[in-house]
Design a protein around this motif. Structure first.
Motif, PDB file in Angstrom:
ATOM      1  N   LYS A 210       6.958  16.772  17.269  1.00 41.28           N
ATOM      2  CA  LYS A 210       6.990  15.403  16.747  1.00 41.28           C
ATOM      3  C   LYS A 210       7.324  15.414  15.258  1.00 41.28           C
ATOM      4  N   ASN A 211       6.743  16.370  14.533  1.00 36.79           N
ATOM      5  CA  ASN A 211       7.072  16.513  13.106  1.00 36.79           C
ATOM      6  C   ASN A 211       8.570  16.753  12.923  1.00 36.79           C
TER       7      ASN A 211
ATOM      8  N   PHE B  14      10.419  13.520  13.522  1.00 37.87           N
ATOM      9  CA  PHE B  14      10.253  12.629  12.365  1.00 37.87           C
ATOM     10  C   PHE B  14      11.215  13.052  11.240  1.00 37.87           C
TER      11      PHE B  14
ATOM     12  N   ARG C 259       5.563   4.470  14.849  1.00 40.82           N
ATOM     13  CA  ARG C 259       4.901   5.578  14.144  1.00 40.82           C
ATOM     14  C   ARG C 259       5.279   5.587  12.660  1.00 40.82           C
TER      15      ARG C 259
ATOM     16  N   ARG D 231       2.728   4.973   9.516  1.00 39.04           N
ATOM     17  CA  ARG D 231       2.652   5.925   8.405  1.00 39.04           C
ATOM     18  C   ARG D 231       2.842   5.195   7.074  1.00 39.04           C
TER      19      ARG D 231
ATOM     20  N   ILE E 244      -0.207   3.240   5.859  1.00 39.46           N
ATOM     21  CA  ILE E 244      -1.246   4.083   5.249  1.00 39.46           C
ATOM     22  C   ILE E 244      -0.855   4.449   3.822  1.00 39.46           C
ATOM     23  N   ILE E 245       0.416   4.820   3.626  1.00 40.88           N
ATOM     24  CA  ILE E 245       0.834   5.225   2.281  1.00 40.88           C
ATOM     25  C   ILE E 245       0.810   4.026   1.328  1.00 40.88           C
TER      26      ILE E 245
ATOM     27  N   GLY F  64      -3.475   2.832   1.813  1.00 38.80           N
ATOM     28  CA  GLY F  64      -4.577   3.770   2.014  1.00 38.80           C
ATOM     29  C   GLY F  64      -5.297   3.550   3.334  1.00 38.80           C
ATOM     30  N   PHE F  65      -4.987   2.436   4.019  1.00 35.15           N
ATOM     31  CA  PHE F  65      -5.688   2.131   5.275  1.00 35.15           C
ATOM     32  C   PHE F  65      -4.712   2.056   6.450  1.00 35.15           C
ATOM     33  N   SER F  66      -5.196   2.427   7.625  1.00 31.87           N
ATOM     34  CA  SER F  66      -4.343   2.369   8.812  1.00 31.87           C
ATOM     35  C   SER F  66      -4.352   0.976   9.450  1.00 31.87           C
ATOM     36  N   TYR F  67      -5.214   0.093   8.944  1.00 28.23           N
ATOM     37  CA  TYR F  67      -5.225  -1.301   9.410  1.00 28.23           C
ATOM     38  C   TYR F  67      -4.780  -2.171   8.237  1.00 28.23           C
ATOM     39  N   PRO F  68      -4.078  -3.280   8.532  1.00 27.25           N
ATOM     40  CA  PRO F  68      -3.696  -4.165   7.424  1.00 27.25           C
ATOM     41  C   PRO F  68      -4.950  -4.732   6.749  1.00 27.25           C
TER      42      PRO F  68
ATOM     43  N   ILE G 230      -5.582   1.530  -2.093  1.00 30.46           N
ATOM     44  CA  ILE G 230      -5.574   2.786  -2.856  1.00 30.46           C
ATOM     45  C   ILE G 230      -4.155   3.350  -2.798  1.00 30.46           C
TER      46      ILE G 230
ATOM     47  N   LEU H  92      -2.013   7.051  -3.770  1.00 35.17           N
ATOM     48  CA  LEU H  92      -1.375   7.836  -2.708  1.00 35.17           C
ATOM     49  C   LEU H  92       0.107   8.054  -2.989  1.00 35.17           C
TER      50      LEU H  92
ATOM     51  N   LEU I  38       2.026  11.617  -2.941  1.00 36.53           N
ATOM     52  CA  LEU I  38       2.988  12.027  -1.892  1.00 36.53           C
ATOM     53  C   LEU I  38       4.416  12.048  -2.426  1.00 36.53           C
TER      54      LEU I  38
END
Lengths: 298, 146
Positions: free
Chosen positions: B90-91, B94, B103, B107, B110-111, B114-118, B138, B142, B146
């Motif tokens: 999968k990597n 991507f 996906r 990703r 999150i970047i 900082g959260f996977s939910y809005p 945050i 991040l 990154l």
């Protein structure tokens, strides 16, 4: 009183805040003090599936934040626990990778040294079971619970080192400490299927139907889980599956700390039960009558 | 018929030598909760096709159905770690811009925050009703990282 850095995780913070509320209410009464740090997503397995290196960088930042405070991490989510434990192990074991990641962390004034540990609260509570036992005032006698430990607290077992993936017992032991009755059911170790709910709803629905059917036929009155993803699958998604697949039965779900709260004398409202969507009036009455019986006994 | 892509095979085997130890016993498939419900997702077949460097399989959407439960890793008698093999594939997808849109969006969320939910005012209002602090992005930190 031992202090931990609280890692609530995105799902609980954004979608199930009543679980964070109950954790903040109950854990300090079990001699666990919680400190809030600026953690991000752990990050999750979906993030890892795109790029493992950046997954490790973000996890290292979370671990380094706790290290800076000199605190161990207490997590409310098995998925976060697995990410943090695995990343911690990878970085402790690989000197050159650690050095590369630390170059990145330097940019934000952090360093990963490998001095902290991350654990789910079940692991920590199981290690101090005597304190838990002392605080039980309203034992959950006669409440029949189907235990679902889920996947990430158990596997990979060489990293998680908590319980047997084939015959998990510890969450059941922790429920018995509260006075609850454990109902064994054939599909106990089947994954809840949450991960496919967004992309393959049909598959996820059939998985949750089989879990609920198996526990219901075995005589359970509710599920108990340690995981916010499983909680959502057993709660909201169970109702979606029920509508789609037209099955008759339904079982409410408790996050483990909600049961701890009830056993310590909080009522259903105070442990956030009414934020759940699957309800069982019979079970609610049974839980309310536990309090009355306890009062009569005094 | 399977078309074998030797370049792809080499890429898959890079840092992933354990995959060669697979003797196709099907323990992973027998343990897989997805296969039990969806015969199109078969870890044993995915592993052998990855070993062949079969391009069609690697570009298929089947890969992304994995629930990441880790049961196959736990039970594999050869230490092939099928879940980790799928992760590496999968990597690779991507990196080639072949990951599913959802996906990539997940990703990026999150970047960005900082959260996977809005995070939203609705979430904060719900948190406030339970006397919990609002969620603060945050993302800036991040992005630096990154």
């Amino acid at each position: 009183m031992k202090q931990y850095a609280l890692f609530a995780g995105c799902t609980i913070k954004a979608a199930l805040p009543h679980i964070e509320m109950v954790a903040r209410k109950v854990l300090p009464l079990l001699d666990i003090e919680l400190k809030e740090l600026a953690f991000t997503c752990c990050p999750n397995a979906d993030f890892r599936s795109t790029d493992e290196y950046s997954w490790l960088v973000v996890a290292a930042r979370n671990l380094a934040l706790a290290e800076k405070e000199g605190l161990e991490i207490l997590s409310l989510c098995p998925g976060c626990t697995q990410t943090l434990k695995e990343a911690n192990m990878i970085l402790k074991d690989d000197d050159s990778l650690r050095a590369r990641i630390n170059k990145r962390l330097e940019k934000i004034g952090l360093i990963f040294k490998g001095t902290t540990e991350a654990n789910h609260h079940l692991v920590i509570l199981h290690q101090q079971i005597d304190i838990l036992l002392q605080r039980v005032t309203i034992p959950l006698y006669g409440i029949k619970l189907a235990v679902h430990t889920g996947c990430h607290l158990l596997m990979p077992s060489r990293i998680m080192q908590f319980d047997s993936p084939e015959q998990p017992k510890k969450l059941g032991e922790l429920v018995k400490m509260l006075g609850g009755t454990i109902i064994d059911y054939p599909e106990k170790t089947l994954c809840c299927g949450f991960g496919l709910f967004g992309s393959h709803k049909g598959t996820a629905s059939r998985i949750i139907r089989d879990k609920v059917e198996s526990a219901y036929l075995a005589g359970a009155e509710a599920f108990v889980v340690p995981c916010p993803s499983c909680f959502q699958q057993f709660d909201r998604n169970q109702l979606v599956a029920k509508r789609e697949l037209k099955f008759e039965y339904q079982l409410p779900v408790f996050y483990y700390l909600q049961l701890v709260g009830l056993a310590m004398g909080f009522d259903l409202d105070e442990v956030g039960y009414y934020h759940g969507r699957v309800r069982s009036p019979e079970l609610e009455e049974k839980i309310k009558s536990l309090v009355k019986k306890a009062v009569v006994n005094i | 018929m399977i078309r074998i892509n030797t370049d792809l095979r080499r890429k898959i085997l890079e840092n992933n030598e354990d995959i060669k130890k697979c003797y196709q016993c099907s323990t992973c498939s027998a343990s897989c909760p997805v296969l039990r419900y969806d015969p199109d997702f078969n870890p044993r077949i995915l592993i052998i096709k990855a070993l062949y460097g079969s391009e069609d399989t690697i570009r298929s959407k089947e890969f992304w159905k994995c629930l990441s439960c880790d049961r196959c890793n736990e039970r594999c008698p050869q230490g092939v770690n099928p879940y980790n093999v799928l992760l590496k594939l999968k990597n690779f997808l991507f990196s080639q811009n072949l990951a599913p849109r959802e996906r990539i969006d997940a990703r990026e969320l999150i970047i960005a925050t900082g959260f996977s939910y809005p995070i939203s005012s609705a979430v904060d209002r719900k948190r406030e009703s339970m006397k919990l602090e609002p969620l603060e992005s945050i993302g800036e930190e991040l992005k630096k990282l990154l």
